[in-house]
Design an enzyme around this catalytic site. Structure first.
Site, PDB file in Angstrom:
ATOM      1  N   LYS A  12       6.571   4.383   0.592  1.00  0.00           N
ATOM      2  CA  LYS A  12       5.550   5.089  -0.193  1.00  0.00           C
ATOM      3  C   LYS A  12       6.137   6.323  -0.908  1.00  0.00           C
ATOM      4  O   LYS A  12       7.248   6.779  -0.590  1.00  0.00           O
ATOM      5  CB  LYS A  12       4.412   5.498   0.745  1.00  0.00           C
ATOM      6  N   TYR A  52      -5.460  -1.957  -2.570  1.00  0.00           N
ATOM      7  CA  TYR A  52      -6.182  -1.451  -1.388  1.00  0.00           C
ATOM      8  C   TYR A  52      -7.673  -1.785  -1.418  1.00  0.00           C
ATOM      9  O   TYR A  52      -8.466  -1.106  -0.771  1.00  0.00           O
ATOM     10  CB  TYR A  52      -5.985   0.061  -1.273  1.00  0.00           C
ATOM     11  N   ASN A 115       2.224   8.703   5.129  1.00  0.00           N
ATOM     12  CA  ASN A 115       2.853   8.140   6.324  1.00  0.00           C
ATOM     13  C   ASN A 115       4.040   7.227   6.009  1.00  0.00           C
ATOM     14  O   ASN A 115       4.429   6.387   6.810  1.00  0.00           O
ATOM     15  CB  ASN A 115       1.808   7.465   7.212  1.00  0.00           C
ATOM     16  N   HIS A 118       4.161   1.207   4.193  1.00  0.00           N
ATOM     17  CA  HIS A 118       3.059   0.242   4.318  1.00  0.00           C
ATOM     18  C   HIS A 118       3.631  -1.050   4.866  1.00  0.00           C
ATOM     19  O   HIS A 118       4.761  -1.411   4.547  1.00  0.00           O
ATOM     20  CB  HIS A 118       2.437  -0.046   2.937  1.00  0.00           C
ATOM     21  N   GLU A 129      -0.242  -9.860  -0.605  1.00  0.00           N
ATOM     22  CA  GLU A 129       0.487  -8.645  -0.991  1.00  0.00           C
ATOM     23  C   GLU A 129       1.864  -8.956  -1.579  1.00  0.00           C
ATOM     24  O   GLU A 129       2.315  -8.274  -2.505  1.00  0.00           O
ATOM     25  CB  GLU A 129       0.606  -7.713   0.220  1.00  0.00           C
TER      26      GLU A 129
END
Ligand code: UDP
Ligand code: MG
Length: 136
Positions: A12, A52, A115, A118, A129
């Protein structure tokens, strides 16, 4: 019977920004994952909203999509036996504060929203995905 699986991993923006790509890729390789495909891109907010979509009713949805589209990301297809659950385990809990020692989020995650990584959470979502980023 082989249960070799593929899963989608994303490094990310917070981690790309801190130049952690090679460190995180090294962790995947050390843990037996093969990086089959990789692509460094920055996506539009509208694309993050599509990615998302399952979270669209959540209070954090808008910030999450703004964040994922805020800078370059590294999307990868990882392959390993039971890759989906193995990657979830290696990433650690969504909130880095709750993540186990030795996990990527424990080591690099800044907060629940930043974080660092993913990972797909099911075989069905892994297919969707992977196709999202690597539709050729
Ligand atoms: N997220 C957030 N606030 C929350 C829960 C989740 O910002 O309260 C973000 C977080 O970056 C997470 C992403 O939304 O990685 C997707 O949430 P999910 O529950 O699917 O967590 P994950 O599968 O990434 O562990
Ligand atoms: Mg998830």
């Amino acid at each position: 019977m082989s249960n070799l699986e593929q899963t989608l991993s994303i490094i990310k923006p917070d981690a790309v920004e801190r130049n952690l790509e090679n460190d995180i890729k090294a962790i995947f390789k050390k843990n037996g994952f093969s990086i089959i495909k990789e692509k460094k891109i920055q996506i539009e907010k509208s694309e993050a909203e599509k990615f998302y979509k399952t979270h669209e009713t959540k209070p954090f949805y808008d910030d999450l999509c703004t964040y994922l589209s805020s800078g370059p990301i590294l999307a990868m297809v990882l392959e390993k036996k039971n890759a989906i659950s193995a990657n979830r385990e290696l990433m650690g809990s969504t909130n880095p504060d709750d993540a186990e020692e030795g996990t990527i989020r424990k080591k690099y995650g800044i907060s629940i929203d930043k974080n660092s990584v993913h990972g797909s959470d099911s075989m069905e979502n892994a297919k969707i995905e992977i196709n999202f980023f690597f539709k050729d």
